[in-house]
Design an enzyme around this catalytic site. Structure first.
Site, short mmCIF file in Angstrom:
data_model
loop_
_atom_site.label_atom_id
_atom_site.label_comp_id
_atom_site.label_asym_id
_atom_site.label_seq_id
_atom_site.Cartn_x
_atom_site.Cartn_y
_atom_site.Cartn_z
CD GLU A 116 28.52 41.78 38.65
OE1 GLU A 116 28.44 42.18 37.73
OE2 GLU A 116 28.68 42.42 39.62
CG HIS A 139 32.94 37.89 40.09
ND1 HIS A 139 34.36 38.90 40.17
CD2 HIS A 139 32.23 38.39 40.98
CE1 HIS A 139 33.78 39.93 40.93
NE2 HIS A 139 32.58 39.88 41.41
CG HIS A 141 34.31 39.64 46.25
ND1 HIS A 141 33.06 39.94 46.81
CD2 HIS A 141 34.15 40.10 44.81
CE1 HIS A 141 32.09 40.22 45.98
NE2 HIS A 141 32.66 40.26 44.85
CD GLU A 169 53.86 25.56 40.26
OE1 GLU A 169 52.84 25.02 39.97
OE2 GLU A 169 55.24 25.12 40.05
CG HIS A 210 34.20 44.21 42.56
ND1 HIS A 210 32.87 44.72 42.07
CD2 HIS A 210 34.11 42.78 42.88
CE1 HIS A 210 32.09 43.79 42.45
NE2 HIS A 210 32.60 42.46 42.48
O1 2HA Z 1 26.98 38.99 43.16
O2 2HA Z 1 30.05 39.57 43.46
O3 2HA Z 1 29.92 41.50 41.85
C1 2HA Z 1 27.71 39.62 44.09
C2 2HA Z 1 29.02 40.11 43.37
C3 2HA Z 1 28.88 41.28 42.49
ZN ZN Z 2 31.71 40.85 42.94
#
Ligand code: 2HA
Ligand code: ZN
Length: 272
Positions: A116, A139, A141, A169, A210
Site C-alpha cells: 500500500e 492503515h 482493519h 467525543e 476493507h
Molecule cells: O498489507 O492491509 O490493504 C495488507 C493490507 C492491504
Molecule cells: Zn488493508
C-alpha cells in the site's frame, strides 16, 4: 553512532503495531504504517550515505524527494514487529528520481515496503499540503468499523453523522468528518490516488468493506482518530438492531462543537 534499535521512532512503531494487533485490528499481514522521520535524527543512528539497495516504487513521489520514512514491510505481520523490527520494518528515502526508494535499514530478509505504499506516500503528499506537520499515515482493519460498512450506507455525510451520534467525543476528535471510498482493489496506484484526493479534506478515509486510513502529526493522533471511529462503530453495532430510545441530536452536536471550539463540517448536519 547510536544503536537504531534504541531509536524512539523504532520504539513507537513496535508499540503501535503491537497495540493494533492486540486490539484485533490487524490480523495476519493486515494493516500498514508509514512515518516520516527527521533526517538529522535518523543520522544519529544510520550512515545516510550507505544505501543497502534500491527498490522501484512504481509511481511518482517527486514532492517527497530526500524524505525518509519508516514503513512496515509487505506480507509482514504486525504481531511480529516487536520481536524482530529489522525484518518487519524498513527505513527508506525517496531518491532523486522520485520513483525509487533507497533502503537505509531493515527488510533484512530481502523484503520490501507495504504493497500500500502508493496510498501511503500519495496521502503524505496530500496531507503535507494542508498540514506541513503531518508525519504519520496508518492503515488498519478495525473489526466494528468494517462490520458497520456492510450494513450502513457508504456515504460520507450519512456515515460521519452516525459516528458523531455514537459518542460525545467524536465531534471533538474528528469534526472534519470521515471520507469514504467505495470498495476498490487495494495495493494499486488507483486506490492510492483516490485516497490522496480524499486526504485533501479528511484525516480519516474509510476504504469501503476493507478498512480505514488515519493520519496525523504524531502516532497518537493517527491512532487516536482510528480508535475513536472504531469505538463509535462498536457502539453502533451494539445498538443498531434495537429500538432507539435516546439520541444525541444535531443541536447537541452543534453544542459540543461550540463548547470545544472546533470547526466542523456543517454540511454533515441536517440543521435548517
Ligand atoms: O498489507 O492491509 O490493504 C495488507 C493490507 C492491504
Ligand atoms: Zn488493508
Amino acid at each position: 553512532m547510536k544503536d537504531i534499535l534504541t531509536a524512539p521512532f523504532v520504539e513507537e512503531m513496535k508499540e503501535t503495531t503491537a497495540n493494533m494487533y492486540r486490539l484485533g485490528w490487524d490480523e495476519r499481514n493486515g494493516g500498514n504504517i508509514s512515518y516520516m522521520l527527521d533526517e538529522k535524527e535518523v543520522g544519529e543512528y544510520l550512515d545516510l550515505d550507505r544505501v543497502i539497495r534500491t527498490i522501484p516504487t512504481g509511481f511518482d513521489a517527486t514532492a517527497l524527494i530526500g524524505k525518509i520514512f519508516i514503513v512496515t514491510g509487505t506480507g509482514k505481520y504486525f504481531k511480529n514487529v516487536k520481536n524482530d523490527p529489522e525484518t518487519n520494518l524498513g527505513i527508506i528515502r525517496i531518491a532523486k528520481d522520485g520513483t525509487t526508494a533507497e533502503l537505509l535499514w531493515g527488510y533484512r530478509d530481502g523484503g520490501k515496503f507495504t504493497s500500500e505504499l502508493p496510498a501511503h506516500l500519495m496521502s503524505h503528499m496530500a496531507r503535507l499540503k494542508v498540514d506541513p506537520e503531518n508525519r504519520v499515515v496508518m492503515h488498519s482493519h478495525p473489526t466494528n468499523t468494517l462490520a458497520m460498512n456492510f450494513i450502513h450506507e457508504l456515504d460520507e455525510k450519512a456515515l460521519t453523522h452516525t459516528l458523531w451520534q455514537m459518542c460525545t467525543e467524536c465531534m471533538v476528535v474528528f469534526p472534519d468528518g470521515v471520507g469514504v471510498l467505495p470498495w476498490m482493489l487495494c495495493g494499486t496506484n488507483e486506490i492510492g490516488e483516490a485516497t490522496a484526493k480524499k486526504m485533501e479534506e479528511f484525516r480519516l478515509v474509510i476504504w469501503g468493506m476493507h478498512g480505514i486510513y488515519g493520519v496525523g502529526k504524531t502516532m497518537d493522533e493517527a491512532f487516536g482518530l482510528i480508535e475513536t471511529v472504531e469505538k463509535a462503530a462498536q457502539l453502533y453495532m451494539l445498538i443498531c438492531n434495537r429500538p432507539r430510545v435516546n439520541t444525541i441530536t444535531d443541536e447537541d452536536l452543534v453544542c459540543i462543537a461550540k463548547g470545544f471550539g472546533v470547526k466542523y463540517r456543517k454540511d454533515f448536519l441536517n440543521l435548517k
